[in-house]
Design a protein around this motif. Structure first.
Motif, PDB file in Angstrom:
ATOM      1  N   PRO A  19      -8.696  15.111  -0.864  1.00  0.00           N
ATOM      2  CA  PRO A  19      -8.772  13.650  -0.775  1.00  0.00           C
ATOM      3  C   PRO A  19      -7.405  13.018  -0.530  1.00  0.00           C
ATOM      4  O   PRO A  19      -6.361  13.576  -0.877  1.00  0.00           O
ATOM      5  N   GLN A  20      -7.448  11.815   0.054  1.00  0.00           N
ATOM      6  CA  GLN A  20      -6.262  10.992   0.219  1.00  0.00           C
ATOM      7  C   GLN A  20      -6.376   9.817  -0.747  1.00  0.00           C
ATOM      8  O   GLN A  20      -7.390   9.112  -0.761  1.00  0.00           O
ATOM      9  N   VAL A  21      -5.337   9.615  -1.535  1.00  0.00           N
ATOM     10  CA  VAL A  21      -5.326   8.556  -2.530  1.00  0.00           C
ATOM     11  C   VAL A  21      -4.278   7.527  -2.119  1.00  0.00           C
ATOM     12  O   VAL A  21      -3.115   7.878  -1.887  1.00  0.00           O
ATOM     13  N   THR A  22      -4.720   6.291  -2.021  1.00  0.00           N
ATOM     14  CA  THR A  22      -3.830   5.200  -1.629  1.00  0.00           C
ATOM     15  C   THR A  22      -3.874   4.125  -2.698  1.00  0.00           C
ATOM     16  O   THR A  22      -4.958   3.727  -3.145  1.00  0.00           O
ATOM     17  N   ASP A  41     -17.911  17.201   6.805  1.00  0.00           N
ATOM     18  CA  ASP A  41     -17.451  16.900   8.169  1.00  0.00           C
ATOM     19  C   ASP A  41     -18.013  17.896   9.183  1.00  0.00           C
ATOM     20  O   ASP A  41     -17.568  17.944  10.324  1.00  0.00           O
ATOM     21  N   SER A  72       0.859  -1.183   0.000  1.00  0.00           N
ATOM     22  CA  SER A  72       0.000   0.000   0.000  1.00  0.00           C
ATOM     23  C   SER A  72       0.893   1.231   0.000  1.00  0.00           C
ATOM     24  O   SER A  72       1.979   1.233   0.581  1.00  0.00           O
ATOM     25  N   GLU A  81       0.357   5.549   0.125  1.00  0.00           N
ATOM     26  CA  GLU A  81      -0.452   6.761   0.073  1.00  0.00           C
ATOM     27  C   GLU A  81       0.289   7.804  -0.751  1.00  0.00           C
ATOM     28  O   GLU A  81       1.424   8.192  -0.417  1.00  0.00           O
ATOM     29  N   MET A 122      -7.473   3.574  -4.013  1.00  0.00           N
ATOM     30  CA  MET A 122      -8.540   3.867  -3.043  1.00  0.00           C
ATOM     31  C   MET A 122      -8.510   5.359  -2.734  1.00  0.00           C
ATOM     32  O   MET A 122      -7.449   5.928  -2.449  1.00  0.00           O
ATOM     33  N   LEU A 123      -9.645   5.999  -2.778  1.00  0.00           N
ATOM     34  CA  LEU A 123      -9.768   7.424  -2.491  1.00  0.00           C
ATOM     35  C   LEU A 123     -10.650   7.613  -1.269  1.00  0.00           C
ATOM     36  O   LEU A 123     -11.742   7.034  -1.177  1.00  0.00           O
ATOM     37  N   ARG A 124     -10.140   8.415  -0.322  1.00  0.00           N
ATOM     38  CA  ARG A 124     -10.924   8.767   0.868  1.00  0.00           C
ATOM     39  C   ARG A 124     -11.013  10.290   0.932  1.00  0.00           C
ATOM     40  O   ARG A 124     -10.005  10.982   0.859  1.00  0.00           O
ATOM     41  N   TRP A 125     -12.220  10.764   1.126  1.00  0.00           N
ATOM     42  CA  TRP A 125     -12.428  12.207   1.123  1.00  0.00           C
ATOM     43  C   TRP A 125     -13.615  12.533   2.019  1.00  0.00           C
ATOM     44  O   TRP A 125     -14.737  12.116   1.746  1.00  0.00           O
ATOM     45  N   SER A 126     -13.352  13.261   3.069  1.00  0.00           N
ATOM     46  CA  SER A 126     -14.432  13.684   3.978  1.00  0.00           C
ATOM     47  C   SER A 126     -15.072  14.939   3.401  1.00  0.00           C
ATOM     48  O   SER A 126     -14.655  16.079   3.690  1.00  0.00           O
TER      49      SER A 126
END
Length: 514
Positions: free
Chosen positions: A347-350, A384, A170, A172, A377-381
């Motif tokens: 966003p955080q891209v892993t 919030d 993995s 990031e 994988m993309l994570r984005w709040s």
């Protein structure tokens, strides 16, 4: 083909371009007290007392006292407070390595073996179904075929072995600098911990020197008190002889007795102060109370100071003082925290990937059993409810607080050094006056002894001169001690005394004492 290459190039270059992006302010050390730092010397530096030159880090060696040198070296090597600061520094540097490692891909290996046993009801169900099939085809396919189906059903092994081996990774993509800001902040905090260790060394060397000089000063005052006690006892003996001959009265004897008791009253407190100072020194070098009693039992004179001390300018002072460097590094760390907080808006891209082999027997693990997967994988709040904004505001406010603390630390350092210079100059002038008073009192005492031997003076005059002599001697000793303590305070205010502690030999501390 040209269009394909263009798209491929853009797709490849975009992550690299974004990877160079870092949110938040780039830290720049603020300028504080610029006018003071531009001056060639500190404002309270008296040219008659100070020479403009870089001072020595091991400033105590200028006192030329081997016992003081030994105590400071032992304290730097054995102090529990320094060991705690060193441990904190190691932890901070380990965090820096952790933050750097978090910027790189994480790769792991897995190996799994499993054995699965089918339950009895499943085996019975399969055999029952096989029996029904055999019964159904027995009339058409024949008895032999039906019997073969029944035998195979009875011999069927439903247990299974599973083999799985592979690698997973993995990574990031630090598109907006979150990881880099975290590494930047960790590095600044580690440098602040290094400054903490240096500041602890500065404090420790000054405290050791002050305790040692206090011990020597108490011993000198104790010797003066004992000498004057002997003089008072001789006067008492002489007064009693004169009373016996009728030349003096009982009143004169009682006055002489009171003088003896006054001298005696000074001795116990001075002895106790000397013992407390020795035990304090023992604690600073990691020893138990009483460990230094025999080693420092012999009286030694107080060290002499150089005629002029070395003091450089304000800019060098600010660069050197550990407390200023700690405040500046904490300010830098708080600046990096702003970038960390801002990255939560994006966003955080892993990138996730795996490569492995899966089979039901070890012999089947080969090229045909290879399987792989790649998954971004993309994570984005996105919503919030203001949490990220609040964190950014906290980071900005913390940075402003650190900036104010740094400015205050710089100004306090300048005030500390200039105040120490003023007190040191006053202490040197005070010592000159005290020494003149001591010399005058000694001459008066010598003249009074001559008059007393000739019978031309009264006991009251003799006792009064004796008290003046004691007060002048004690005052001169205290003034000399205060000058030395002021010298120590000056070196401390200059931020001196830190660095790599000298190596010490193992074994009993007393074996290496001078």
């Amino acid at each position: 083909m040209s269009s394909f290459r263009t798209r491929f190039f853009l797709a490849s270059a975009l992550p690299l371009a974004l990877a160079g992006c870092m949110l938040g302010p780039d830290y720049v050390r603020p300028q504080v007290a610029a006018s003071a730092q531009a001056q060639p010397r500190l404002v309270r530096a008296d040219p008659q007392l100070v020479v403009a030159a870089p001072p020595l880090q091991r400033w105590w060696t200028q006192l030329h006292d081997p016992q003081l040198d030994w105590l400071v070296d032992r304290a730097l090597a054995n102090s529990p407070n320094l060991r705690a600061a060193e441990a904190q520094l190691r932890a901070s540097r380990a965090l820096v390595r952790q933050r750097r490692a978090e910027m790189l891909p994480s790769i792991g290996a897995t190996a799994v073996y499993g054995h699965a046993t089918a339950p009895d009801w499943a085996k019975d169900s399969v055999r029952s179904t096989a029996g029904e099939v055999a019964d159904a085809i027995e009339g058409s396919a024949g008895a032999e075929a039906a019997q073969a189906i029944r035998q195979r059903a009875q011999a069927l092994d439903m247990d299974m072995d599973l083999y799985d081996a592979g690698f997973d990774a993995s990574w990031e993509l630090d598109l907006f600098g979150r990881r880099r800001r975290a590494a930047e902040g960790a590095r600044a905090k580690a440098e602040a911990s290094a400054a903490d260790l240096a500041d602890a060394q500065v404090q420790l060397t000054a405290e050791v020197a002050q305790a040692y000089l206090g011990y020597r000063g108490n011993r000198e005052r104790l010797a003066i008190a004992r000498d004057n006690l002997e003089r008072a006892e001789r006067i008492l003996a002489l007064t009693r002889q004169r009373r016996d001959r009728g030349a003096d009265s009982d009143l004169q004897v009682e006055r002489a007795v009171a003088q003896v008791h006054q001298q005696e009253a000074m001795v116990p407190q001075l002895e106790a102060d000397a013992q407390v100072a020795l035990d304090q020194l023992a604690l600073m070098i990691g020893r138990e109370p009483g460990a230094l009693d025999a080693m420092f039992a012999q009286d030694r004179p107080l060290p002499d100071l150089p005629q002029r001390v070395q003091v450089d300018d304000a800019a060098a002072l600010i660069r050197r003082r550990p407390d200023v460097r700690r405040a500046e590094r904490e300010l830098a760390a708080s600046s990096a925290q702003i970038g960390e907080a801002l990255s939560a808006y994006f966003p955080q891209v892993t990138l996730l990937g795996s490569l492995g082999m899966f089979a039901t027997s070890a012999s089947d693990l080969g090229a045909d059993a290879v399987n792989w997967a790649v998954a971004p994988m993309l994570r984005w709040s996105v919503f919030d409810f203001g949490r990220t904004g609040a964190q950014v505001e906290q980071a900005r406010a913390g940075n402003q607080a650190r900036l104010a603390a740094y400015q205050g630390t710089v100004l306090a350092a300048l005030q500390d050094a200039n105040g120490a210079l003023s007190r040191f100059g006053a202490a040197r002038r005070q010592l000159g006056s005290a020494q003149q008073a001591q010399a005058s009192a000694a001459r008066a005492a010598a003249l009074m002894e001559q008059r007393n031997a000739a019978g031309a003076s009264s006991l009251i005059d003799t006792l009064d001169v004796q008290r003046q002599r004691l007060s002048a001697q004690d005052g001169a000793a205290q003034a000399q001690l205060q000058l030395l303590v002021g010298y120590v305070a000056l070196q401390k205010s200059l931020g001196l005394g830190w660095g790599t502690p000298p190596a010490t030999q193992a074994g009993d501390a007393g074996a290496a004492a001078p």
